[in-house]
Structures are given as structure tokens and as C-alpha cells.
Design a protein around this motif. Structure first.
Motif, mmCIF file in Angstrom:
data_model
loop_
_atom_site.group_PDB
_atom_site.id
_atom_site.type_symbol
_atom_site.label_atom_id
_atom_site.label_comp_id
_atom_site.label_asym_id
_atom_site.label_seq_id
_atom_site.Cartn_x
_atom_site.Cartn_y
_atom_site.Cartn_z
ATOM 1 N N VAL A 107 37.458 -23.409 25.889
ATOM 2 C CA VAL A 107 38.839 -22.985 25.657
ATOM 3 C C VAL A 107 38.959 -21.534 26.108
ATOM 4 C CG1 VAL A 107 39.225 -24.567 23.730
ATOM 5 C CG2 VAL A 107 38.300 -22.283 23.290
ATOM 6 N N PRO A 108 40.172 -21.044 26.391
ATOM 7 C CA PRO A 108 40.331 -19.652 26.815
ATOM 8 C C PRO A 108 39.767 -18.677 25.781
ATOM 9 C CG PRO A 108 42.349 -20.867 27.219
ATOM 10 C CD PRO A 108 41.457 -21.781 26.435
ATOM 11 N N THR A 109 39.073 -17.642 26.271
ATOM 12 C CA THR A 109 38.498 -16.637 25.381
ATOM 13 C C THR A 109 39.586 -15.668 24.905
ATOM 14 O OG1 THR A 109 38.029 -15.039 27.127
ATOM 15 C CG2 THR A 109 36.379 -16.763 26.733
ATOM 16 N N HIS A 110 39.201 -14.788 23.982
ATOM 17 C CA HIS A 110 40.096 -13.727 23.516
ATOM 18 C C HIS A 110 39.820 -12.416 24.250
ATOM 19 C CE1 HIS A 110 41.710 -16.163 20.260
ATOM 20 N NE2 HIS A 110 40.465 -16.527 19.949
ATOM 21 N N CYS A 111 39.249 -12.508 25.434
ATOM 22 C CA CYS A 111 38.916 -11.327 26.225
ATOM 23 C C CYS A 111 40.172 -10.495 26.503
ATOM 24 C CB CYS A 111 38.268 -11.749 27.539
ATOM 25 S SG CYS A 111 37.863 -10.374 28.626
ATOM 26 N N GLY A 112 40.066 -9.173 26.300
ATOM 27 C CA GLY A 112 41.220 -8.296 26.484
ATOM 28 C C GLY A 112 41.363 -7.711 27.869
ATOM 29 N N VAL A 113 40.469 -8.072 28.801
ATOM 30 C CA VAL A 113 40.474 -7.458 30.141
ATOM 31 C C VAL A 113 41.752 -7.814 30.896
ATOM 32 C CG1 VAL A 113 39.350 -7.458 32.400
ATOM 33 C CG2 VAL A 113 37.971 -7.338 30.316
ATOM 34 N N GLU A 114 42.448 -6.775 31.374
ATOM 35 C CA GLU A 114 43.665 -6.946 32.162
ATOM 36 C C GLU A 114 43.431 -6.652 33.644
ATOM 37 O OE1 GLU A 114 46.466 -4.347 30.340
ATOM 38 O OE2 GLU A 114 46.646 -5.545 28.503
ATOM 39 N N VAL A 115 42.487 -5.768 33.939
ATOM 40 C CA VAL A 115 42.173 -5.403 35.322
ATOM 41 C C VAL A 115 40.701 -5.718 35.566
ATOM 42 C CG1 VAL A 115 42.071 -3.564 37.038
ATOM 43 C CG2 VAL A 115 43.906 -3.572 35.318
ATOM 44 N N PRO B 245 32.517 -12.409 28.791
ATOM 45 C CA PRO B 245 33.945 -12.218 28.517
ATOM 46 C C PRO B 245 34.363 -12.499 27.074
ATOM 47 C CG PRO B 245 33.670 -13.258 30.643
ATOM 48 C CD PRO B 245 32.293 -13.178 30.039
ATOM 49 N N ARG B 246 33.753 -13.461 26.413
ATOM 50 C CA ARG B 246 34.183 -13.793 25.054
ATOM 51 C C ARG B 246 33.942 -12.654 24.063
ATOM 52 N NH1 ARG B 246 29.463 -16.871 25.735
ATOM 53 N NH2 ARG B 246 27.744 -16.317 24.315
ATOM 54 N N ASN B 247 33.091 -11.679 24.423
ATOM 55 C CA ASN B 247 32.805 -10.554 23.539
ATOM 56 C C ASN B 247 33.542 -9.278 23.934
ATOM 57 O OD1 ASN B 247 30.912 -11.965 21.890
ATOM 58 N ND2 ASN B 247 29.405 -11.780 23.525
ATOM 59 N N LEU B 248 34.329 -9.314 24.991
ATOM 60 C CA LEU B 248 35.056 -8.128 25.453
ATOM 61 C C LEU B 248 36.476 -8.148 24.893
ATOM 62 C CD1 LEU B 248 33.837 -8.095 29.174
ATOM 63 C CD2 LEU B 248 32.771 -7.064 27.171
ATOM 64 N N ILE B 249 36.589 -7.963 23.617
ATOM 65 C CA ILE B 249 37.880 -8.123 22.939
ATOM 66 C C ILE B 249 38.799 -6.931 23.176
ATOM 67 C CG2 ILE B 249 38.998 -8.620 20.747
ATOM 68 C CD1 ILE B 249 37.104 -10.799 21.776
ATOM 69 N N THR B 250 38.255 -5.710 23.075
ATOM 70 C CA THR B 250 39.093 -4.509 23.183
ATOM 71 C C THR B 250 39.158 -3.939 24.589
ATOM 72 O OG1 THR B 250 37.234 -3.045 22.660
ATOM 73 C CG2 THR B 250 38.502 -3.913 20.809
ATOM 74 N N ARG C 128 35.767 1.619 20.610
ATOM 75 C CA ARG C 128 36.786 0.844 21.324
ATOM 76 C C ARG C 128 36.762 1.250 22.793
ATOM 77 N NH1 ARG C 128 39.822 2.404 16.656
ATOM 78 N NH2 ARG C 128 40.198 0.652 15.260
ATOM 79 N N LEU C 129 35.879 0.660 23.549
ATOM 80 C CA LEU C 129 35.866 0.930 24.986
ATOM 81 C C LEU C 129 37.113 0.342 25.628
ATOM 82 C CD1 LEU C 129 32.324 0.396 26.533
ATOM 83 C CD2 LEU C 129 33.635 2.488 26.373
ATOM 84 N N HIS C 130 37.784 1.148 26.430
ATOM 85 C CA HIS C 130 38.944 0.685 27.183
ATOM 86 C C HIS C 130 38.584 0.349 28.632
ATOM 87 C CE1 HIS C 130 41.584 3.159 24.188
ATOM 88 N NE2 HIS C 130 41.149 2.027 23.684
#
Length: 678
Positions: free
Chosen positions: A619-627, A593-598, A573-575
Motif C-alpha cells: 500500500v502507499p507509504t506515508h513518506c513525506g518526500v515531495e522532491v 521510503p516508509r521511514n522518511l515521514i518528515t 526533523r530532517l527536511h
């Protein structure tokens, strides 16, 4: 007959080529000698680990003041003598010089390109200059200046006179005004002092010790959270396990009480540094002095090197010239902490080492996050007495010049948990027996640009959690720790890697990534790969590409388990992922981006060929990137509505710099966009 004009740098390149030819001939002459005189193999493998079996019990009783000192002790360990250090063979020395010369050659080409680029841009900005263009051109020229490497001037200690010292400090003259803490009558009458005392009495011992340690730093000093965490761990103020959570809670508690203030940085979602208000700092200085924990001011309020009642010494500017440096004056045998607050020449402490049987913290390097303070040692050979520091838990030499190597004696520091060598620019190698540091959890060798290989036994540090500055190079793999070897570090959470190897194999990358089970924070910087070499590598076959894709995908998915493998594998789980000087024109599938879930933080800094973020989602991805930070990506092309709406829908902060084709972003003048939170 007219002669041709020599090209810039052609003379230097010719000399480098001659050096390489001579080295090659020397190596050819050396090889027959090596074949006729094979090395003695019986001397290898005669070294074994000795494990600590006992843990000391804390003493009982004692006064209230005594209880202010952490009493957690590691048990005494027995150590076996290390084998004699092998002399470096001529063949190995030739290979090392070849590697350094090749690196200089590559760096010379980069500097020539930079020179031509800067000259071209300056001519463009300064031609037909008008008054309206001044502001924009000033900013552009400043950006060009920032791209030129900073070459610090070498400074010698006190060799001539005060004028030379003033030149080093830019003509500055230190003026010490009486500290607020020295005016007891006025200070104790303030509401701030009463509030600090009230809050202090409500704290537990752990919080008290951490708060009093702020007395060490100068007024308005900025303290980094990570630096505080590792220092407090070594002092025994914090438990080693889950120290990150503990320090975050302590700093948050102090902030709520008004004892410290976060240093605001609009580039960050959460503060990473803190400072203490002057009146609070003065109150803490008085408290720390009264209980004898840290005592760094003389009767005039000027910083001074003194040993406190709790056996802690702070080095301040000018300490090296004081009588207190003498062993008979300082009596260093019972010192537990040496912390360098502002001294530039701390090597006088080396002569204390033989007597320091209780020292736990040796913080000689920079604690500041900036490199403004130059520190150097004139007699690095005195470090051979490091093996006397049997109780040492933290060794920081960060930013110290003229340390070319660590003596093998450092390998006898069995209780060492933190080794900070960041920005030791002259450091060339690490000790081969580094695995003797069996309790080491933090190793920082980042910005040590002379190091071109990792010792083989680095991968045997089983407790290591943070490794910064790992180098992948062309060094001999038989005596070098490879990236794949790090799979044995099952606790490794944070890793930074610099890749200087032109033929870095994708299969080795796959194996290394699969083995890093606990990794949360990864930083990779590509360097030393020329454009021609990169073009040769673009011809890799489809099978090799799929190996890379499948390898790094493992970092972002959770394994549900395998048949016959026992309990389920928790996966990776890379943060945070930081990519610098990205070499390719396209992001691989695993990084789209579509593969960067965690993933929570993604930084891409530098990549002259990168042009896109992958296929545009419908459609919008489930990418978890916040920064998201994008810097120096001249060919990257994407619009804001796609960047935020489709690629990174959870993004809360964007930093964009020198990315002219990342268009229509609602960033401020500094290239920052941040979501508005209530």
C-alpha cells in the motif's frame, strides 16, 4: 628477450610507492627522537575565551539620509593575545604528506579508470556512425565530456601585456555603453521610474536598504537568495535571528511590486535566485546614488571604485590599477563595506587593513553562483593584518586562488558571524584557535579539497548554525575534530560532510547523529573508498548493522520523552537529505521510503551499486518526500507506477538522469517531471 609493455600509470604508481616507503622510513627515524624528547605539556591549555558583555546603543537623531544606514552595532570586546603558533613537527608533516600522496594515488586510479571508460565509449559511439545516430551520439559524447574534471588554467596578473589579458578573457573587449540611469531626463519620464519611486516611498527602512543594495550588481545580474541573506545580515539590514524568514518575506514583497523577477528553474519548486528588470535597476541605481548608500558609476556611466557618502566601496574590474587604491587617495579608515563586484585581483585592499577600524563587510570573493570569474591574490601573507578589522561581521574569500592558509590573526575577529571560504582550492588548513570566533554562525569550507582535517576546537563554536565542508579523514584524532564532537553544536541546522576515512566507525556515526538535535539539512558524500576496501566492510556483523539502523532512525522520529529526562525531547526533523556516491547496493532500513515521514527533499546522486529502494510496499507509504532527485544510478531498478504510487505518493517533482532502469517515467527531455498545479 622481449620486454613487457608497461601499464598506463604504472610508472606514476611506482614513484608514489617509493615516496611512501621513504616517508615511512623517515617516520621510523623520527619516532625514537620524539620518545627521547617528549613535548612540553606545560604550554597547553593557556588559552581562554573572552566574552563580549556590552552592546552598543543606536545613536539618536540624524537626518533622513543618515537614517538609511543600519545602526545596529555589536559591543566592543577585549581580546587576549593568542599563544605563539607551534611549529609543525616532522612526524606530523610526514603523516600529512602520506595522506596527500595516498589521496593522489587513489585519484590517479580513478582518472585511469575514467580514461579507459571514455576511450571505450568513444569507440563504441563513433563506430559505424550513421546520419540518424548523430543527435544521440552528440548528446552521449557531451555527457562523457561533462564527466572529465575541469582543470582551470592558472592566470597571472598583468605580467606581460594586454594580449595576455585578452587571452584570459577569450579575446573579449569591454565596451561600456551609457547606462540608462545616466539619462535622467528620459528615465524619470518613464512609468517604470514613477512606479519604483512610489513603491520605494511606501517601504519601511529595512526594505529600503535591501532594495537599494541591488544597485551594486550589474544589469541583468542573477542574485542568489542565500548570498543576499548573509550580506544583509552583516550590513545590519536584517536581524540575525530568523533571517531566513525575513529575507523570504522581503523578496516576496519585492516580487509582488514588480521590482524583481524570480529566475525560473524547472528543477526547483521554489525560486532560489532573482534578477531585476533593467529599467527598475536603473531607477534603483539613481536612488542609491542620490542617498549616498552605494555609488559605483562615474560620470560616463562606467563602473568605478568610489567611496560613497555612507562609506561603502565596490571593487570593479580594473580597480587594482587605479590611483584610488592608494591609502592617501582612498582614506580607508572609515570604510564600512568593501564589496567585490567584478575585480579579479582584490589583494590591493590588504594594505588598507591596519586602518580599517569600522569595516563590517569584507566581500572579496565571488558573489556569483558560477565559477566563470577567476579571482586570485598575489600576496596572501598580507592577510596577517586581518586582526585590525575588529568590527568585521562578514568575511568572504569564496573562489579566491593562492590562499594556502588563514593567518591566526583571523581568530581575533570576535564579531565575525559569516566566514565564507568556499572553493578556495589552495587552502590547506583552518586556524587551530577557530573557536575564538565566538559569534560565528555560518562557516562554508566546501570545495576546499586540500583540507584534510578539521581543527579540534571547531566543535566549540556554540553559535554555529551552518557548517559546510566538514571532512572525515584518517588524520590524527587527538588533534582533529571528529564528527561525534559536533554534538556540542546545539544550534547546527545545516551540515555537509565528506567521508574520506576508510574505516569510519558505525558507533561514532550513531553518537554523532544522536547529538545533532537541531539538524534540518544533511548532505553526505562518500569518497576515497576503493572497491576492495568496500568489500571488506560488507562483512560487518549483524549487531553493527543494527547500530546504524537505530542511529539514523532517530533523525526521522519524534521522541515523546524519556523517564527521568525532564521535558520532552523535540527530536530530529530532517527536511532535506542529499546522498552522493552512495557506496552500498541496498538502502538501509532507515532510508527506505516508509521511514522518511518528515523528509521533504531526497537526493541520491551517484551510486554504482544501488539496485533498489527497499521492499516493495503493498500500500502507499506515508513518506513525506515531495522532491526526489535520482542521478547516475545505473543499477537502480523501479517502475514509475511503483515509484509514485507506492514509494513516494506525495512526490511533486522528479529529476531523473542517467538512471536507465528507472522506467516508464513521464519525464520531459531533460528528465524532469512536475505535478500540474492549478
Amino acid at each position: 628477450m622481449a620486454s613487457s609493455q608497461p601499464q598506463p600509470g604504472s610508472h606514476e604508481n611506482h614513484i608514489i610507492s617509493q615516496i611512501l616507503d621513504v616517508l615511512k622510513k623517515l617516520q621510523e627515524l623520527q619516532n625514537p627522537i620524539n620518545r627521547s624528547n617528549p613535548p612540553d605539556s606545560t604550554s597547553a591549555g593557556n588559552w581562554s575565551l573572552v566574552t563580549s558583555a556590552s552592546v552598543g546603543n543606536p545613536p539618536s537623531g540624524g537626518s533622513g539620509a543618515d537614517n538609511l544606514v543600519g545602526n545596529t552595532q555589536l559591543g566592543r570586546t577585549q581580546s587576549t593575545p593568542l599563544p605563539q603558533r607551534k611549529e609543525v613537527s616532522l612526524d606530523e608533516l610526514i603523516r600529512k604528506i602520506q595522506s596527500h600522496v595516498n589521496q593522489l594515488k587513489r585519484d590517479g586510479i580513478k582518472l585511469e579508470d575514467l580514461q579507459h571508460h571514455v576511450e571505450k565509449e568513444l569507440r563504441r559511439h563513433l563506430t559505424n556512425l550513421t546520419q540518424d545516430d548523430l543527435k544521440d551520439n552528440s548528446r552521449n559524447i557531451f555527457n562523457l565530456m561533462c564527466q572529465v574534471p575541469l582543470l582551470p588554467d592558472k592566470q597571472k596578473k598583468g605580467a606581460s601585456d594586454a594580449q595576455e589579458d585578452d587571452e584570459y578573457r577569450g579575446g573579449r573587449v569591454d565596451v561600456y555603453l551609457p547606462g540608462i540611469h545616466k539619462n535622467k531626463a528620459d528615465l524619470t519620464q518613464t512609468e517604470t521610474y514613477a512606479s519604483v519611486i512610489k513603491n520605494f516611498k511606501s517601504l519601511d527602512i529595512q526594505h529600503m536598504l535591501c532594495l537599494l543594495s541591488f544597485a551594486v550588481f550589474p544589469e541583468n545580474g542573477v542574485m542568489n537568495k542565500t548570498m543576499l541573506m548573509y550580506w544583509w545580515m552583516a550590513e545590519g539590514f536584517l536581524p540575525v535571528e530568523d533571517a531566513g524568514t525575513s529575507v523570504a518575506k522581503i523578496l516576496e514583497d519585492f516580487k509582488k511590486m514588480g521590482l524583481i523577477e524570480p529566475v525560473e528553474d524547472e528543477r526547483k519548486m521554489e525560486p532560489a535566485s532573482y534578477k531585476m528588470p533593467p529599467l527598475v535597476h536603473s531607477a534603483v541605481v539613481r536612488l542609491s546614488t542620490s542617498v549616498g548608500l552605494f555609488d559605483i558609476y562615474d560620470e560616463k556611466g562606467k563602473p568605478a571604485m568610489k567611496k560613497s557618502e555612507k562609506k561603502k566601496v565596490c571593487l570593479v574590474e580594473g580597480s587594482s590599477s587605479k590611483d584610488e587604491t592608494k591609502i592617501t587617495k582612498m582614506q580607508p579608515g572609515d570604510i564600512e563595506t568593501v564589496f567585490n563586484v567584478s575585480e579579479r585581483f582584490p589583494d590591493f585592499t590588504f594594505k588598507w587593513f591596519k586602518l580599517m577600524k569600522t569595516l563590517k563587510v569584507l566581500y572579496l570573493g565571488r558573489w556569483e553562483r558560477t565559477a566563470k570569474r577567476h579571482i586570485e591574490v598575489e600576496s596572501p601573507e598580507l592577510m596577517k593584518n586581518l586582526n585590525s578589522l575588529s568590527e568585521l561581521r562578514l568575511l568572504s574569500l569564496q573562489g579566491i586562488s593562492r590562499i594556502e592558509r588563514l593567518d591566526d590573526s583571523v581568530c581575533k575577529l570576535r564579531k565575525l558571524i559569516i566566514l565564507d571560504l568556499r572553493a578556495c582550492y589552495n587552502l590547506e588548513k583552518l586556524p587551530e584557535k577557530i573557536d575564538s570566533l565566538e559569534n560565528l554562525i555560518y562557516l562554508d569550507i566546501s570545495e576546499c579539497y586540500m583540507i584534510d582535517r578539521m581543527p579540534k576546537r571547531l566543535a566549540w563554536l556554540e553559535k554555529l548554525e551552518v557548517l559546510k565542508g566538514f571532512v572525515v579523514s584518517d588524520a590524527d584524532e587527538e588533534t582533529t575534530c571528529r564528527l561525534i564532537d559536533l554534538k556540542h553544536l546545539e544550534r547546527l541546522k545545516k551540515l555537509s560532510v565528506t567521508i574520506n576515512k576508510t574505516d569510519f566507525d558505525v558507533n561514532k556515526l550513531k553518537e554523532a547523529l544522536v547529538g545533532l538535535k537541531a539538524l534540518e539539512n544533511l548532505k553526505v558524500a562518500w569518497g576515497g573508498i576503493s572497491k576492495d576496501q568496500k568489500e571488506k566492510k560488507t562483512g560487518m556483523d549483524h549487531q553493527a548493522k543494527s547500530v546504524v539502523k537505530n542511529a539514523v532512525k532517530a533523525l526521522f522520529r519524534q521522541h515523546a520523552g524519556r523517564h527521568g529526562d525532564g521535558p520532552a525531547n523535540p527530536g530530529y526533523r530532517l527536511h532535506k537529505l542529499d546522498l552522493q556516491c552512495f557506496p552500498d547496493a541496498e538502502l538501509p532500513e532507515w532510508l527506505q521510503p516508509r521511514n522518511l515521514i518528515t523528509l521533504k527533499k531526497l537526493y541520491i546522486k551517484g551510486g554504482t551499486e544501488l539496485s533498489g529502494l527497499g521492499e516493495l510496499p503493498t500500500v502507499p507509504t506515508h513518506c513525506g518526500v515531495e522532491v526526489l532527485r535520482l542521478k547516475f544510478l545505473p543499477k537502480l531498478q523501479v517502475e514509475w507506477r511503483d515509484l509514485k504510487g507506492l514509494y513516494f505518493p506525495k512526490m511533486e517533482l522528479l529529476e531523473k538522469y542517467q538512471c536507465p532502469r528507472v522506467a516508464l517515467c513521464p519525464c520531459d527531455g531533460k528528465g524532469i517531471w512536475k505535478v500540474n498545479k492549478p
